[in-house]
Design a protein around this motif. Structure first.
Motif, short mmCIF file in Angstrom:
data_model
loop_
_atom_site.label_atom_id
_atom_site.label_comp_id
_atom_site.label_asym_id
_atom_site.label_seq_id
_atom_site.Cartn_x
_atom_site.Cartn_y
_atom_site.Cartn_z
N SER A 1 51.03 -39.95 -17.37
CA SER A 1 52.22 -40.32 -16.61
C SER A 1 53.04 -39.11 -16.16
N PRO B 1 53.36 -36.04 -12.94
CA PRO B 1 53.37 -36.16 -11.48
C PRO B 1 52.02 -36.62 -10.91
N ALA B 2 50.91 -36.19 -11.52
CA ALA B 2 49.59 -36.60 -11.01
C ALA B 2 49.37 -38.10 -11.22
N GLN C 1 50.77 -44.50 -20.21
CA GLN C 1 51.65 -43.32 -20.20
C GLN C 1 51.34 -42.24 -21.23
N GLY C 2 50.80 -42.61 -22.37
CA GLY C 2 50.56 -41.62 -23.41
C GLY C 2 51.81 -41.31 -24.20
N GLN D 1 53.77 -38.78 -24.11
CA GLN D 1 54.86 -38.07 -23.43
C GLN D 1 55.09 -38.73 -22.06
N GLN E 1 55.02 -33.14 -18.79
CA GLN E 1 55.64 -31.86 -19.16
C GLN E 1 57.04 -31.66 -18.58
N ASN F 1 61.80 -26.30 -7.46
CA ASN F 1 60.77 -26.14 -6.43
C ASN F 1 60.06 -27.46 -6.11
N ILE G 1 45.65 -43.75 -25.01
CA ILE G 1 44.19 -43.98 -25.01
C ILE G 1 43.57 -43.08 -26.07
N ASP H 1 47.14 -30.86 -13.94
CA ASP H 1 46.90 -29.72 -14.82
C ASP H 1 45.60 -29.84 -15.62
N ARG I 1 48.84 -25.20 -11.31
CA ARG I 1 49.58 -25.85 -12.40
C ARG I 1 51.07 -26.05 -12.08
N GLN I 2 51.33 -26.71 -10.99
CA GLN I 2 52.71 -27.01 -10.58
C GLN I 2 52.86 -28.52 -10.45
N ALA I 3 54.12 -28.97 -10.47
CA ALA I 3 54.37 -30.40 -10.30
C ALA I 3 53.87 -30.87 -8.94
#
Ligand code: FAD
Ligand code: NAP
Length: 313
Positions: free
Chosen positions: A14, A16-17, A36-37, A39, A43, A52, A84, A282, A289-291
């Motif tokens: 859950s 941005p990707a 969602q997991g 977290q 991150q 940004n 999961i 990520d 490795r950016q949002a």
């Protein structure tokens, strides 16, 4: 209660990707389920200001992720709070076992499990985790009000953590193993200008020093990487910010990985080594490795999944 649920597209993660994949696959009428997991929001929920994300000069990371979740739900994605614990990609439909007892079967899977903080691997670091050793300044910085802290690392995360900690600590020592940082120049500039920050260049940390009763950190033992000279830096908190490793545990024996655990995808797509399984963010990106790049890959994964399923229908 244990139940089995089938979905056209199962999205795991859950950040941005994951949320972007959910928006796109919901709009493609695929009725995705997103798990969602541990977290929810990923991150960005452990940071403060994000500067940004296009369209927002300043946005708080946790706020941005709440908005992404709301967006995914509004488009019709089902967002579930669960984790999961195992995934079987050997046959279709793919099967995911969740901690709640629910089993998900899916025609296509989008993996967006992101990355987790790396640790130094020192026994003393393990001993004081949660008792002075942390990988999240946003979560734990408040405990160090009026105290001295040390941050290790030289990337964007380390610099952000160090700057954030200056809001609480009397002094922040940043320890880096080289003589230059890899963080963005604008961040370096802010760091160098901050009077509370001291930088210990060309040093590694060999040990976290502390007391048993009460269990807590009193200093870190730093070693000059060339001369071997030892410096004990007094501190009450030690923040490890040396990067993140891809969360590929679920699939490490099933999918092709590369660059130390990142899920390998076909160039220009999100297709993994198993047809019907897509990876974004990520988890698969050792470079950017950016949002925003993660969100972009989430979009690609949803479009790839849609085309894959349409090709079968
Ligand atoms: P993540 O955000 O890592 O999310 C992974 C998701 O997968 C989580 O929701 C997790 O719960 C879930 N998950 C993992 N395993 C399972 C499982 N087994 N079952 C179910 N779910 C699972 N980038 C920027 O562009 N700008 C910034 O300012 C910025 N600041 C940052 C500050 C910090 C402190 C950090 C650590 C990173 C920052 N980044 C920033 C990087 C950015 O956060 C990441 O690039 C982005 O979050 C990656 O998104 P993602 O969707 O791939 O995965
Ligand atoms: P990173 O860019 O990989 O940097 C990790 C840092 O830790 C490097 O300086 C590295 O040193 C050091 N390091 C690694 N292993 C070490 C070890 N064992 N001992 C001591 N030092 C060690 O990781 P990150 O800073 O977490 O950033 C991850 C990604 O998220 C990046 O793409 C970054 O741009 C993004 N991010 C963006 C923002 C933002 O845009 N504001 C904020 C945070 C993160 P070397 O330099 O010597 O390799």
């Amino acid at each position: 209660m244990a139940e089995t649920r089938h979905t056209r597209v199962l999205i795991i993660g859950s950040g941005p990707a994951g949320y972007t994949a959910a928006v796109y696959s919901a709009r493609a009428m695929l009725n995705p389920i997103l798990v969602q997991g541990l977290q929810p929001g990923g991150q960005l929920t452990i940071t403060t200001e994000v500067e940004n994300w296009p369209g927002d000069t300043h946005v708080m990371g946790p706020d941005l992720m709440v908005r992404m979740e709301e967006h995914a739900r509004a488009m019709g994605a089902e967002v579930i709070s669960d984790y999961i614990s195992s995934l079987d990609l050997s046959k279709r439909p793919f099967t995911a076992q969740a901690d709640s007892g629910t089993t998900y079967t899916a025609d296509a899977v989008i993996l967006a499990t992101g990355a987790q903080a790396k640790w130094l691997g020192l026994p003393s670091e393990e001993r004081f985790k949660g008792f002075g050793v942390s990988a999240c300044a946003t979560c734990d910085g408040f405990f160090y009000r009026g105290k001295e802290v040390v941050v290790i690392g030289g990337g964007n995360t380390a610099v952000e953590e160090a700057l954030f900690l200056t809001n609480f600590a009397t002094k922040v020592t940043l320890i880096h193993r080289r003589d230059s940082l890899r963080a963005e120049k604008i961040m370096q500039d802010r760091l160098f200008k901050n009077p509370k920050v001291e930088i210990l260049w060309n040093h590694a940390v060999d040990e976290v020093l502390g007391t048993d009763e009460p269990l807590g950190v009193t200093a870190v033992r730093a070693r000059h990487v060339e001369t071997g000279a030892i410096t004990d830096v007094p501190c009450a908190g030690f923040f490890v910010a040396i990067g993140h490793a891809p969360a590929s545990e679920l699939v490490k024996d099933q999918l092709e990985l590369h660059h130390g655990g990142y899920v390998k995808v076909e160039a220009g797509s999100t297709r993994t080594s198993i047809p019907g399984v897509f990876a974004a963010g990520d988890l698969t990106d050792h470079v950017y490795r950016q949002a925003v790049t993660s969100a972009g890959m989430g979009c690609m994964a949803a479009l790839d999944a849609e085309r894959f399923l349409a090709g079968e229908d």
